[in-house]
Design an enzyme around this catalytic site. Structure first.
Site, mmCIF file in Angstrom:
data_model
loop_
_atom_site.group_PDB
_atom_site.id
_atom_site.type_symbol
_atom_site.label_atom_id
_atom_site.label_comp_id
_atom_site.label_asym_id
_atom_site.label_seq_id
_atom_site.Cartn_x
_atom_site.Cartn_y
_atom_site.Cartn_z
ATOM 1 N N ASP A 143 27.534 -30.293 -31.724
ATOM 2 C CA ASP A 143 26.680 -31.786 -30.874
ATOM 3 C C ASP A 143 27.959 -32.266 -30.248
ATOM 4 O OD1 ASP A 143 25.215 -33.669 -30.265
ATOM 5 O OD2 ASP A 143 25.601 -34.659 -32.153
ATOM 6 N N SER A 144 27.832 -33.408 -29.525
ATOM 7 C CA SER A 144 28.710 -34.237 -29.258
ATOM 8 C C SER A 144 29.356 -35.058 -30.389
ATOM 9 C CB SER A 144 28.226 -35.276 -28.099
ATOM 10 O OG SER A 144 27.254 -36.149 -28.758
ATOM 11 N N CYS A 198 22.010 -30.773 -30.448
ATOM 12 C CA CYS A 198 21.923 -31.838 -29.668
ATOM 13 C C CYS A 198 20.867 -31.929 -28.502
ATOM 14 C CB CYS A 198 23.400 -31.904 -28.823
ATOM 15 S SG CYS A 198 23.419 -33.047 -27.339
ATOM 16 N N GLU A 222 27.369 -43.851 -33.577
ATOM 17 C CA GLU A 222 28.763 -43.109 -33.679
ATOM 18 C C GLU A 222 29.584 -43.968 -34.149
ATOM 19 O OE1 GLU A 222 30.919 -39.630 -33.487
ATOM 20 O OE2 GLU A 222 28.598 -39.879 -32.649
ATOM 21 N N CYS A 234 17.101 -37.340 -30.285
ATOM 22 C CA CYS A 234 18.495 -37.376 -30.168
ATOM 23 C C CYS A 234 18.921 -37.286 -31.666
ATOM 24 C CB CYS A 234 18.935 -38.637 -29.697
ATOM 25 S SG CYS A 234 20.846 -38.759 -29.859
ATOM 26 N N HIS A 259 21.488 -38.092 -33.133
ATOM 27 C CA HIS A 259 21.923 -39.242 -33.879
ATOM 28 C C HIS A 259 20.816 -39.918 -34.551
ATOM 29 C CE1 HIS A 259 25.427 -38.110 -31.508
ATOM 30 N NE2 HIS A 259 26.168 -39.209 -32.104
#
Ligand code: DGL
Length: 256
Positions: free
Chosen positions: A7-8, A70, A149, A179, A181
């Site tokens: 993932d990022s 992601c 994040e 998403c 996150h």
């Protein structure tokens, strides 16, 4: 052989952790591309370049299955040239679409995600292909991933940002957290709706749908976590999910 998950940033850890719970003997090699976060603001071409580099890295480090943890990356996967020869490549969108399809009582569904994911139209296209009767409302919520994040989850900024975005959605029966996150703020999203809207997210559904190669089922492998840039929030979240003995490795994959 291991499962490569990327993932990022920390979002994919929600997926990796669910995979670990379902397959405790499975070795995971994780890559958090923190140097390029947020993916949701990048062009499809840039994200494709990152996917190519990271998947080659994971393959050459012994991964034979790949989980693209992601949504922004999953949304551009279909028009990519061949990736390394993994025995399976799993995205985080289809398991959620499959789950929604089974809930016939859901008539109006909302989808929140990054700009990249929402602009790609991938959720509308796949949901409508399976359930043409569905009313689908999508909303880009670009501040949420960087906010999470940054560790802003239970403070006033998080509360107001969630409120501001979700107030824009028309009434829905279900909401897709598009998403990886967002599972980290699932309780806060649930609180906004007072528990009246059914929430769907990827981690558990991806872990359930993943067919792990039995040859990979050995107790020997130690999970490895790479980041392209060291961030303290990544480290904290990785420790929360995988224990404090975990050591992050800084990858030089994107160092020029
Ligand atoms: N976790 C990601 C996703 O599912 C990416 C968030 C971002 O980097 O913008 O889209």
């Amino acid at each position: 052989m291991a499962i490569g998950v990327f993932d990022s940033g920390i979002g994919g850890l929600t997926v990796a952790s669910a995979i670990k719970q379902h397959h405790p003997n499975q070795q995971i090699i994780y890559f958090g591309d923190t140097a390029h976060l947020p993916y949701g603001e990048k062009s499809a071409d840039h994200i494709k370049r990152y996917i190519k580099a990271i998947s080659a890295f994971l393959f050459s480090n012994g991964c034979d299955q790949l989980v693209v943890a992601c949504n922004s990356a999953s949304s551009v996967l279909d028009d990519m040239e061949a990736l390394p020869n993994f025995s399976s490549i799993t995205n985080v969108i289809d398991p959620v679409i499959n789950a929604i399809q089974k809930h016939r009582t859901i008539k109006r569904v909302g989808v929140i995600g990054t700009k990249r994911t929402i602009d790609s139209g991938v959720y509308v296209e796949r949901l409508k292909a399976r359930r043409p009767d569905l009313e689908v409302h999508t909303l880009a919520t670009p501040l949420l991933a960087p906010m999470i994040e940054e560790g802003f989850i239970r403070n006033d900024i998080a509360k107001h940002t969630i409120h501001e975005y979700l107030s824009e959605l028309p009434e829905v029966d279900a909401l897709i957290l598009g998403c990886t996150h967002y599972p980290l703020i699932k309780n806060e999203i649930n609180a906004f709706f007072g528990g009246d809207v059914q929430l769907f997210d990827a981690p558990e559904l991806v872990a359930q749908s993943l067919h792990v190669n039995q040859a990979n089922n050995s107790k020997d492998g130690v999970d490895v976590f790479y980041v392209s840039d060291h961030t303290s929030s990544f480290e904290e979240t990785a420790h929360r999910f995988f224990g404090s003995s975990l050591r992050l490795r800084k990858s030089d994959l994107f160092e020029y």
